[in-house]
Each structure stands twice: as C-alpha cells, then as structure tokens.
Design an enzyme around this catalytic site. Structure first.
Site, PDB file in Angstrom:
ATOM      1  N   GLU A  96       0.824  -1.211   0.000  1.00 22.39           N
ATOM      2  CA  GLU A  96       0.000   0.000   0.000  1.00 22.39           C
ATOM      3  C   GLU A  96       0.853   1.254   0.000  1.00 22.39           C
ATOM      4  O   GLU A  96       1.958   1.246   0.525  1.00 22.39           O
ATOM      5  CB  GLU A  96      -0.810   0.062   1.293  1.00 22.39           C
ATOM      6  CG  GLU A  96      -1.687  -1.107   1.527  1.00 22.39           C
ATOM      7  CD  GLU A  96      -2.252  -1.091   2.940  1.00 22.39           C
ATOM      8  OE1 GLU A  96      -3.227  -1.792   3.161  1.00 22.39           O
ATOM      9  OE2 GLU A  96      -1.719  -0.382   3.808  1.00 22.39           O
ATOM     10  N   CYS A 110       3.136   8.437   1.277  1.00 23.93           N
ATOM     11  CA  CYS A 110       3.700   7.525   2.269  1.00 23.93           C
ATOM     12  C   CYS A 110       3.840   6.152   1.599  1.00 23.93           C
ATOM     13  O   CYS A 110       2.846   5.588   1.146  1.00 23.93           O
ATOM     14  CB  CYS A 110       2.743   7.479   3.456  1.00 23.93           C
ATOM     15  SG  CYS A 110       3.221   6.286   4.692  1.00 23.93           S
ATOM     16  N   CYS A 117       5.934  -6.998   7.930  1.00 20.81           N
ATOM     17  CA  CYS A 117       7.053  -6.423   8.689  1.00 20.81           C
ATOM     18  C   CYS A 117       7.447  -7.389   9.790  1.00 20.81           C
ATOM     19  O   CYS A 117       6.591  -8.046  10.389  1.00 20.81           O
ATOM     20  CB  CYS A 117       6.630  -5.083   9.301  1.00 20.81           C
ATOM     21  SG  CYS A 117       7.987  -4.289  10.186  1.00 20.81           S
ATOM     22  N   CYS A 121       5.652  -4.451  16.104  1.00 23.99           N
ATOM     23  CA  CYS A 121       5.212  -3.417  17.057  1.00 23.99           C
ATOM     24  C   CYS A 121       3.763  -3.689  17.460  1.00 23.99           C
ATOM     25  O   CYS A 121       2.924  -4.014  16.619  1.00 23.99           O
ATOM     26  CB  CYS A 121       5.350  -2.023  16.446  1.00 23.99           C
ATOM     27  SG  CYS A 121       7.034  -1.653  15.968  1.00 23.99           S
ATOM     28  N   CYS A 124       0.638  -1.827  15.856  1.00 24.01           N
ATOM     29  CA  CYS A 124       0.623  -1.690  14.405  1.00 24.01           C
ATOM     30  C   CYS A 124      -0.008  -2.909  13.751  1.00 24.01           C
ATOM     31  O   CYS A 124       0.368  -4.047  14.043  1.00 24.01           O
ATOM     32  CB  CYS A 124       2.062  -1.525  13.920  1.00 24.01           C
ATOM     33  SG  CYS A 124       2.236  -1.645  12.150  1.00 24.01           S
ATOM     34  N   GLY A 162       6.304  -2.020   6.603  1.00 21.99           N
ATOM     35  CA  GLY A 162       7.689  -2.485   6.623  1.00 21.99           C
ATOM     36  C   GLY A 162       8.624  -1.560   7.370  1.00 21.99           C
ATOM     37  O   GLY A 162       8.306  -0.401   7.640  1.00 21.99           O
ATOM     38  N   GLU A 163       9.770  -2.123   7.732  1.00 26.89           N
ATOM     39  CA  GLU A 163      10.837  -1.352   8.381  1.00 26.89           C
ATOM     40  C   GLU A 163      11.892  -1.077   7.306  1.00 26.89           C
ATOM     41  O   GLU A 163      12.622  -1.987   6.892  1.00 26.89           O
ATOM     42  CB  GLU A 163      11.402  -2.170   9.551  1.00 26.89           C
ATOM     43  CG  GLU A 163      12.772  -1.751  10.043  1.00 26.89           C
ATOM     44  CD  GLU A 163      12.883  -0.297  10.483  1.00 26.89           C
ATOM     45  OE1 GLU A 163      12.035   0.173  11.243  1.00 26.89           O
ATOM     46  OE2 GLU A 163      13.851   0.374  10.036  1.00 26.89           O
ATOM     47  N   SER A 194      11.946   6.315   7.735  1.00 25.75           N
ATOM     48  CA  SER A 194      11.645   6.126   9.154  1.00 25.75           C
ATOM     49  C   SER A 194      12.245   4.812   9.642  1.00 25.75           C
ATOM     50  O   SER A 194      12.513   3.903   8.854  1.00 25.75           O
ATOM     51  CB  SER A 194      10.135   6.108   9.370  1.00 25.75           C
ATOM     52  OG  SER A 194       9.618   4.869   8.982  1.00 25.75           O
ATOM     53  N   SER A 216      10.731   6.220  15.152  1.00 27.90           N
ATOM     54  CA  SER A 216       9.463   5.935  15.814  1.00 27.90           C
ATOM     55  C   SER A 216       9.782   5.621  17.276  1.00 27.90           C
ATOM     56  O   SER A 216      10.288   4.555  17.588  1.00 27.90           O
ATOM     57  CB  SER A 216       8.842   4.728  15.092  1.00 27.90           C
ATOM     58  OG  SER A 216       7.586   4.456  15.602  1.00 27.90           O
ATOM     59  N   LEU A 217       9.511   6.560  18.158  1.00 29.69           N
ATOM     60  CA  LEU A 217       9.990   6.462  19.551  1.00 29.69           C
ATOM     61  C   LEU A 217       8.912   5.887  20.482  1.00 29.69           C
ATOM     62  O   LEU A 217       9.078   4.833  21.059  1.00 29.69           O
ATOM     63  CB  LEU A 217      10.454   7.840  20.023  1.00 29.69           C
ATOM     64  CG  LEU A 217      11.189   7.879  21.343  1.00 29.69           C
ATOM     65  CD1 LEU A 217      12.515   7.142  21.269  1.00 29.69           C
ATOM     66  CD2 LEU A 217      11.436   9.329  21.782  1.00 29.69           C
ATOM     67  N   ASN A 218       7.842   6.619  20.639  1.00 29.62           N
ATOM     68  CA  ASN A 218       6.612   6.127  21.286  1.00 29.62           C
ATOM     69  C   ASN A 218       6.680   5.791  22.771  1.00 29.62           C
ATOM     70  O   ASN A 218       5.676   5.356  23.343  1.00 29.62           O
ATOM     71  CB  ASN A 218       6.058   4.894  20.548  1.00 29.62           C
ATOM     72  CG  ASN A 218       5.896   5.168  19.079  1.00 29.62           C
ATOM     73  OD1 ASN A 218       5.484   6.257  18.707  1.00 29.62           O
ATOM     74  ND2 ASN A 218       6.242   4.220  18.240  1.00 29.62           N
ATOM     75  N   CYS A 335      -1.227   2.276   8.764  1.00 30.04           N
ATOM     76  CA  CYS A 335      -0.558   1.388   7.817  1.00 30.04           C
ATOM     77  C   CYS A 335      -1.088  -0.031   7.968  1.00 30.04           C
ATOM     78  O   CYS A 335      -1.340  -0.504   9.047  1.00 30.04           O
ATOM     79  CB  CYS A 335       0.958   1.434   7.973  1.00 30.04           C
ATOM     80  SG  CYS A 335       1.578   0.695   9.472  1.00 30.04           S
TER      81      CYS A 335
HETATM   82 FE1  SF4 Z   1       6.857  -2.601  11.274  1.00 32.40          FE
HETATM   83 FE2  SF4 Z   1       6.562   0.041  11.386  1.00 32.40          FE
HETATM   84 FE3  SF4 Z   1       4.521  -1.545  12.004  1.00 32.40          FE
HETATM   85 FE4  SF4 Z   1       6.624  -1.440  13.646  1.00 32.40          FE
HETATM   86  S1  SF4 Z   1       5.207   0.257  13.156  1.00 32.40           S
HETATM   87  S2  SF4 Z   1       5.555  -3.324  12.960  1.00 32.40           S
HETATM   88  S3  SF4 Z   1       8.290  -1.167  12.193  1.00 32.40           S
HETATM   89  S4  SF4 Z   1       5.462  -1.356  10.001  1.00 32.40           S
END
Ligand code: SF4
Length: 357
Positions: A96, A110, A117, A121, A124, A162-163, A194, A216-218, A335
C-alpha cells in the site's frame, strides 16, 4: 504487474547500473540519461515510444529489458482527500501507499518498503501480518511513479508497511533512483526514511546516503518501549538515542521523533518530562500522533486535554512539537489497514464459498 520473464526491469537500476547494463549490450553511457528521462520524466514505459533511440537499440531493449508500470488494484478516497492505494505484486502479494493532501495543490506520499514487517510493534496492524518479503527497488520506485499519476508529490516518506532499514540495500538503491537529476530529481530534503530503531543500520544509512531520518519512539522508558516495540529489547533507549546523537545531519535539519500518544500508557506529563531529557543534545522535532483507534485495537486515544498538555509541556521547553492531524480516518488510514480489510474480505468470501448450502 511485474514481468516474470528473465528480462531486466529498468526501474530496478540506478543510473550507474543502467550504464553497466547498456555497456553490456554495446551502448554508450549517455543513453542512460535518455532512458531515464523517458521513464521518469515522461512516464513512458513502451520502448517503441522512445523515439530518440535508434530502432536497433529499441529492438535490443525489448529483448533484454522492460519497464514496469503500476496501477492500483484498489483505491480508497477519504473525505479529506487522502487516497490509499493497494497494489498487487507479481507474486500475488500486496502493498500500500497513501497520498496525503497538503495545503497547496501538492501532496505527501507515504510508501511501503516491505510486504508485512518483522518488527512486530504492538500498536501496528502491519506487525500482526508478520514479514513476507522485502520490496525491490523497482517496487519502491513504482509506488512513487504511480502516485505521481494523481499529481505532483512534494514529499515522500518511507512510513508505510515495513521497516525500511531492514531492507536497507533496496531502500538506498531506490533513493539513488529517486534523487537522480536525469529521472525523478527529488532533493534529499523531500524524502524521509523512518525506523523503529535498528541502530547499526541507522549508522549505515548515514554513511551511504543522505535522507531525513524519522525515529518511531513512542515511549520514554525501556519498560514501556519493550512492550510496544520488541526491537527495544535488542537496542534499548540509551543505544538508540546515542545513535541519534551521531547521525550525520546536513545543516538546519533535524531528526523527527514520532510519538504515538496512547491513553494511560505514554501520555502523562512524567513521560513528557522524560522525553525532554532523552532529546537533550539531539537536533529534534517531535511529531505527536494521537493513536488511531481501529477495529480490534488494544489501545485507546488520549483525550484532548491530555494531548494538549503533553504538547504544551514540550513547547514550553523549546522542543518543536507538532501535532499531526490523523488524515483519512474514514478510510483505513493506519498502515496495513487497507491490506487487512481486503484480506478479511477475501477470507470471508472464501468462507462463504465453502459453506455448504
Ligand atoms: Fe513494522 Fe513500522 Fe509496524 Fe513497527 S510500526 S511493525 S516497524 S510497520
């Protein structure tokens, strides 16, 4: 969507690789510039339409190469103009990208860097699908080429599925293609990569190419971050922040820290206080993103008062803290949500088929 023959997809090649490919078929270096202009500036993917190339070259290109061209399989358009595209890949997988309108006529795109991924996380949806595979450079670049069909793109952010730093080689290669003045000619100011915090790869990205970095800190404690982002167990906060302090930044640029605000988990003033400490000595900008609640989500969005108190605390301590409006809330904007919805529909359709009547 992709050609499965042994021919090479020219969208997978940087200019230097294109020069090598051309040398292999006995053609001059400058042809690479002509080809890139046709492919990226004019959006032409059919060699027969590349009229300033000799007939002989066009024939050889048709034998040895092709240029992939994408159209979305599904598009969702939100009331605020956000468009979410879903693309079907050659092997049946899907990815996407999301086009987010800006104030002027332009937009931010984006894009995704992987199918699924591996980072898992907790907040997510993509993380719940697990990792399927890396995207090729062509599959990354094609999201931009397809997005441009709906108008100019001011900014590109690698914040979709994805990362990106887990797929570093292809991401760097796609950046080289996106930056090439003969092609799409993006400035590195306009592109942000990112990461959830892959510390060694952050350094490698900085060594290999220039791009804006978003982390991505959070969370502000290892305890909370371990829970939200398993990568923190491998690279805890002190290592992540040390890597940020030495990340090479061009003049006047800052690292963006994404901070998803989650009710009763990371939204207290004590968190804001720890965040100020963590960011000490880092050229930083904070994006505060109220959690986008979705079906089945385990977390909630904080209330308005809490969000603005958090932001004010940072602003009062001279930290640039921008509240990011959640765009496209009516269209599966987080996402992985369109993919999730589509797969659910497909599963339901299959179930319906298998129910005996
Ligand atoms: Fe992967 Fe980003 Fe989702 Fe974390 S936030 S699982 S790194 S897509």
């Amino acid at each position: 969507m992709m050609n499965s023959s042994s021919r090479i997809d020219l969208k997978n090649l940087t200019r230097e690789q294109l020069v090598e490919f051309l040398a292999g078929i006995g053609k001059e270096r400058f042809r690479s510039q002509q080809l890139m202009a046709w492919i990226y500036k004019r959006g032409v993917t059919d060699f027969d339409q590349m009229t300033d190339l000799s007939k002989d070259l066009r024939t050889t290109l048709k034998e040895k190469a092709y240029v992939s061209d994408w159209l979305p399989e599904a598009t969702e358009v939100s009331r605020d103009g956000t468009r979410k595209y879903l693309y079907r890949l050659d092997d049946g997988e899907t990815v996407e990208s999301v086009r987010i309108p800006m104030d002027n006529d332009r937009a931010t795109l984006c894009i995704s860097s992987q199918v699924g991924c591996a980072m898992g996380c907790d907040f997510c949806l993509t993380g719940t699908f697990g990792f399927k595979r890396h995207l090729t450079a062509a599959e990354i670049v094609n999201q931009v080429c397809a997005g441009l069909k709906d108008g100019p793109l001011q900014n590109i952010v690698f914040m979709g599925m994805g990362e990106p730093l887990h797929n570093l080689d292809n991401v760097v290669r796609s950046l080289e293609i996106l930056y090439d003045p003969a092609g799409l000619d993006y400035s590195s100011r306009k592109i942000t990569v990112s990461t959830c915090g892959l510390v060694p790869q952050m350094a490698e990205l900085g060594r290999r190419i220039t791009a804006n970095l978003a982390v991505s800190l959070n969370a502000t404690t290892d305890e909370v971050r371990d829970r939200l982002m398993p990568i923190n167990k491998r690279y805890p906060l002190h290592e992540l922040m040390a890597a940020c302090r030495v990340f090479p930044l061009p003049a006047k640029r800052r690292i963006t820290f994404e901070y998803i605000l989650i009710r009763d988990l990371n939204d207290a003033i004590a968190d804001a206080k720890r965040l100020v400490k963590l960011l000490h000595g880092v050229k930083a900008k904070v994006n505060l993103i109220p959690f986008n609640e979705h079906e089945g989500a385990a977390y909630r969005c904080p209330d308005e008062t809490t969000i603005s108190a958090f932001q004010t605390y940072l602003l009062d301590r001279n930290i640039v803290a921008v509240r990011r409006a959640s765009k496209g809330q009516d269209i599966s904007a987080a996402c992985g949500q369109l993919k999730g919805k589509l797969e659910k529909q497909q599963a339901e359709a299959q179930q319906n088929v298998s129910i005996p009547t």
